[in-house]
Design a protein around this motif. Structure first.
Motif, short mmCIF file in Angstrom:
data_model
loop_
_atom_site.label_atom_id
_atom_site.label_comp_id
_atom_site.label_asym_id
_atom_site.label_seq_id
_atom_site.Cartn_x
_atom_site.Cartn_y
_atom_site.Cartn_z
N ILE A 211 0.86 -1.18 0.00
CA ILE A 211 0.00 0.00 0.00
C ILE A 211 0.90 1.23 0.00
CG2 ILE A 211 -1.91 -1.13 1.21
CD1 ILE A 211 -0.97 0.26 3.78
N HIS A 215 -2.69 5.63 1.03
CA HIS A 215 -3.62 4.61 1.54
C HIS A 215 -3.54 4.54 3.06
CE1 HIS A 215 -3.10 2.72 -2.62
NE2 HIS A 215 -4.39 3.01 -2.54
N VAL A 235 -7.56 -3.16 0.36
CA VAL A 235 -6.93 -2.19 -0.56
C VAL A 235 -5.95 -2.90 -1.48
CG1 VAL A 235 -5.32 -0.25 -0.69
CG2 VAL A 235 -7.22 -0.18 0.94
N VAL A 242 -6.42 5.67 -3.68
CA VAL A 242 -6.50 6.37 -2.40
C VAL A 242 -7.91 6.93 -2.21
CG1 VAL A 242 -5.66 8.35 -1.08
CG2 VAL A 242 -4.05 6.93 -2.36
N THR A 245 -10.19 4.20 -1.26
CA THR A 245 -9.91 3.81 0.12
C THR A 245 -10.58 4.77 1.10
OG1 THR A 245 -7.78 2.90 -0.57
CG2 THR A 245 -8.08 3.30 1.79
#
Length: 320
Positions: A211, A215, A235, A242, A245
């Motif tokens: 990630i 994130h 994710v 992003v 997320t």
């Protein structure tokens, strides 16, 4: 992953108070193919000038590579293997073009700046490396090492956050003081240190580039460590952006819809008993959502991939 910033500062000369009087004949010139990632400058403040002995002057000298050791307290723990191999090939062909900056210890030299070059030299099979000896107090050594590594372009986000924390804990520096020393905004330092509130598993995912820092900052809105890990895995598995997320985190944090108030009946009690029975079987939270005509759906929660696999194994064992 976002592109990295250019390195800060002006080179290793920034470390030496005799810069203005140093002879140009002693400077190392890059006339051949240079290493792709040279060591960035170290912006050091409040390091007192001192009278230099001959061994402290800015004059490179060759020492056995076995006499040089890295600083065990430096924050950088991860080294890009591919980049290191590229540098090794350059060292094999052209040698070490920029001397290592070291501090003289009792029976060895400790690296202040240049560990990547030292590692490449060892891989290239060099017996000697050029060094410049400079003496600092123990506190100055640690501070310079931290700042030099923070300014390095390939420090990962967690190592950088740990370095900031160490500057605060060991030297009692405030965040605005740290920001001034490393040439970053106070907000950047604050956001970096917030990453240390992630669970150890999510931090490792960030180090492993599963990630991004973007994130990770979105996931920070969730305080529950297990939910952080579940979100991070989702994710990674679903390759969420992003922005996606952030939407996912917002949904997780949204308060549950209030159930319409109604009188508690024997049927309610029966369904509650069924929920509790399923919870004990599944080992996790289970909700039964009732609809009309005895229809509905069952919701089973899980907080990690391992837990999901455990639930699937449970269903398979029941089926068999």
């Amino acid at each position: 992953m976002a592109g990295r910033k250019n390195g800060l500062g002006r080179g290793l000369d920034a470390l030496f108070p005799d810069k203005k009087t140093a002879s140009k004949e002693n400077e190392v010139k890059f006339t051949a193919k240079v290493e792709k990632k040279t060591e960035p400058a170290v912006k050091v403040k409040n390091v007192k000038e001192r009278t230099e002995t001959p061994r402290q002057k800015k004059v490179p000298m060759m020492v056995k590579i076995s006499m040089v050791e890295p600083n065990q307290n430096q924050p950088r723990k991860q080294f890009d293997e591919d980049a290191l191999l590229e540098l090794t090939e350059s060292v094999k062909q052209y040698g070490i073009l920029q001397p290592l900056l070291v501090s003289e210890k009792k029976d060895y030299y400790e690296i202040i700046a240049g560990e990547r070059r030292w590692r490449a030299a060892k891989l290239a099979g060099l017996k000697e490396v050029p060094v410049i000896v400079k003496e600092f107090s123990e506190q100055e050594l640690v501070e310079i090492s931290l700042i030099e590594n923070i300014q390095r372009e390939d420090l990962n986000a967690v190592e950088e956050a740990m370095a900031y924390k160490r500057l605060m804990d060991e030297f009692h520096l405030k965040q605005d003081e740290i920001a001034d020393r490393v040439g970053k905004s106070r907000t950047a330092v604050t956001n970096s240190m917030r990453l240390l509130k992630l669970s150890a598993k999510v931090q490792q995912m960030l180090i492993d580039e599963m990630i991004t820092a973007g994130h990770a900052r979105a996931i920070l809105a969730v305080s529950d460590m297990e939910k952080q890990e579940s979100l991070a895995m989702r994710v990674f598995d679903e390759k969420l952006s992003v922005r996606e997320t952030e939407k996912l985190v917002k949904a997780v944090l949204a308060p549950p819809k209030e159930k319409k108030s109604h009188s508690y009946s024997a049927e309610d009690a029966a369904y509650e008993n069924l929920e509790e029975k399923m919870k004990s079987i599944m080992g996790t939270k289970v909700l039964i959502h009732r609809k009309k005509n005895d229809k509905g759906k069952i919701e089973i929660e899980y907080y990690s991939r391992d837990e999901l696999e455990r639930i699937i194994d449970l269903f398979e064992s029941i089926h068999n």
